[in-house]
Design an enzyme around this catalytic site. Structure first.
Site, PDB file in Angstrom:
ATOM      1  N   TYR A  55      35.082  51.570  35.657  1.00 42.49           N
ATOM      2  CA  TYR A  55      34.411  51.420  37.027  1.00 42.49           C
ATOM      3  C   TYR A  55      34.511  52.704  37.791  1.00 42.49           C
ATOM      4  O   TYR A  55      35.772  53.158  38.079  1.00 42.49           O
ATOM      5  CB  TYR A  55      34.892  50.255  37.993  1.00 42.49           C
ATOM      6  CG  TYR A  55      34.811  48.853  37.294  1.00 42.49           C
ATOM      7  CD1 TYR A  55      34.111  48.593  36.120  1.00 42.49           C
ATOM      8  CD2 TYR A  55      35.652  47.841  37.838  1.00 42.49           C
ATOM      9  CE1 TYR A  55      33.845  47.201  35.679  1.00 42.49           C
ATOM     10  CE2 TYR A  55      35.523  46.497  37.238  1.00 42.49           C
ATOM     11  CZ  TYR A  55      34.657  46.210  36.176  1.00 42.49           C
ATOM     12  OH  TYR A  55      34.459  44.811  35.733  1.00 42.49           O
TER      13      TYR A  55
ATOM     14  N   SER B 143      29.706  37.014  36.919  1.00 44.42           N
ATOM     15  CA  SER B 143      28.391  36.837  37.332  1.00 44.42           C
ATOM     16  C   SER B 143      28.072  35.332  37.533  1.00 44.42           C
ATOM     17  O   SER B 143      27.437  34.679  36.762  1.00 44.42           O
ATOM     18  CB  SER B 143      27.588  37.256  35.980  1.00 44.42           C
ATOM     19  OG  SER B 143      26.499  37.144  36.145  1.00 44.42           O
ATOM     20  N   PRO B 144      28.911  35.135  38.650  1.00 46.17           N
ATOM     21  CA  PRO B 144      28.820  33.546  39.062  1.00 46.17           C
ATOM     22  C   PRO B 144      27.325  33.134  39.502  1.00 46.17           C
ATOM     23  O   PRO B 144      26.813  32.024  39.376  1.00 46.17           O
ATOM     24  CB  PRO B 144      29.847  33.193  40.146  1.00 46.17           C
ATOM     25  CG  PRO B 144      29.928  34.486  40.574  1.00 46.17           C
ATOM     26  CD  PRO B 144      29.900  35.445  39.288  1.00 46.17           C
TER      27      PRO B 144
END
Length: 277
Positions: A54, A205-206
């Protein structure tokens, strides 16, 4: 805030976690990052999940500064390894060399002595699986991490991993799949496999990210207007509920995580102030 065990491990994680993809060390300034981190702790969040890739380490570095004055026992810290961290041929993947080097680099950036959950960000088809397993096992024996896990691994590789671990090596305790109301294939494959092995699910990624955004955008441009905009909001609420209320017991929950009076919530939904993968 409610807390759930990670599979059959003893550690307890908040059912909502904070992550740093596309935010910390990248899109927001450190002052705003501090406000987000403070808000997470104020709401009882103790699960913090990042990755070395990240912002090429800047997210971990940001978190190392933000967490400097907090008791280490107050949070469960997760990070990952796999994606390129340099231009060299060994600056990526899950070889023993890359895992060891990146674990130490993550520890320095995060300003901590150990990682609670160290995850293989993807599967590495070019490295023997036993090499990866033994590297993770050694890091646990060295006290540099407590648990290890994987993200988006093929079912066949998970099965082989469990066979190789047997009673000899520490097995993975965490699985991190993409899971939402639009992507539910894991309910038939991954979840039952992990249930039997005592591996917990930490989904990402809900809200289906771009898929839900595209659906909302199309709805706004449609002739139906307000009616479809309302439908879009209902869809988002449904997605959140589906993530936070776990799948049926037969699909991935252990008996200790369920009761006859309350829905199972063994799934950890990560979607706090800074949405992440």
């Amino acid at each position: 805030m409610q807390y759930r065990r990670l599979g059959d491990a003893g550690v307890k994680l908040s059912e909502i976690g904070l992550g740093g993809w596309l935010t910390f060390g990248n899109a927001i300034e450190q002052k705003q990052a501090q406000e987000v981190m403070n808000a997470a702790f104020e709401r009882g969040i103790n699960f913090l999940d990042t990755a070395n890739a990240y912002a090429r380490g800047r997210c971990e570095q940001s978190w190392g500064e933000l967490l400097r004055d907090r008791p280490r026992s107050a949070y469960v810290l997760a990070t990952k390894v796999f994606f390129p961290m340099g231009d060299g041929p060994n600056d990526r993947g899950l070889s023993r060399k890359h895992i060891m080097e990146q674990c130490h680099a993550s520890l320095r950036r995060l300003n901590t002595d150990y990682i609670d959950l160290y995850q293989c960000h993807r599967h590495d088809a070019q490295t023997p699986l036993e090499e990866t397993i033994r590297a993770m096992d050694d890091l646990i024996h060295q006290g540099k991490m407590l648990y290890w896990g994987f993200s988006e691994w093929p079912i066949e590789q998970i099965e082989q991993c469990l066979r190789l671990c047997g009673d000899r090596y520490y097995k993975p305790r965490g699985s991190q799949p993409r899971y939402n109301a639009l992507e539910r294939d894991w309910e038939r494959t991954l979840f039952p496999l992990c249930q039997g092995a005592g591996i917990g699910q930490v989904v990402f990624s809900p809200l289906a990210q771009a898929c839900s955004q595209a659906s909302t955008s199309r709805a706004r441009r449609s002739p139906q207007g307000a009616a479809q905009r309302t439908s879009g909001r209902t869809s988002s609420s449904s997605a959140i509920w589906r993530i936070r209320t776990c799948w049926p017991r037969s699909s991935g929950c252990t008996p200790s995580q369920t009761s006859s009076t309350a829905p199972c919530r063994s799934s950890l939904w990560r979607g706090s102030c800074a949405a992440r993968r």
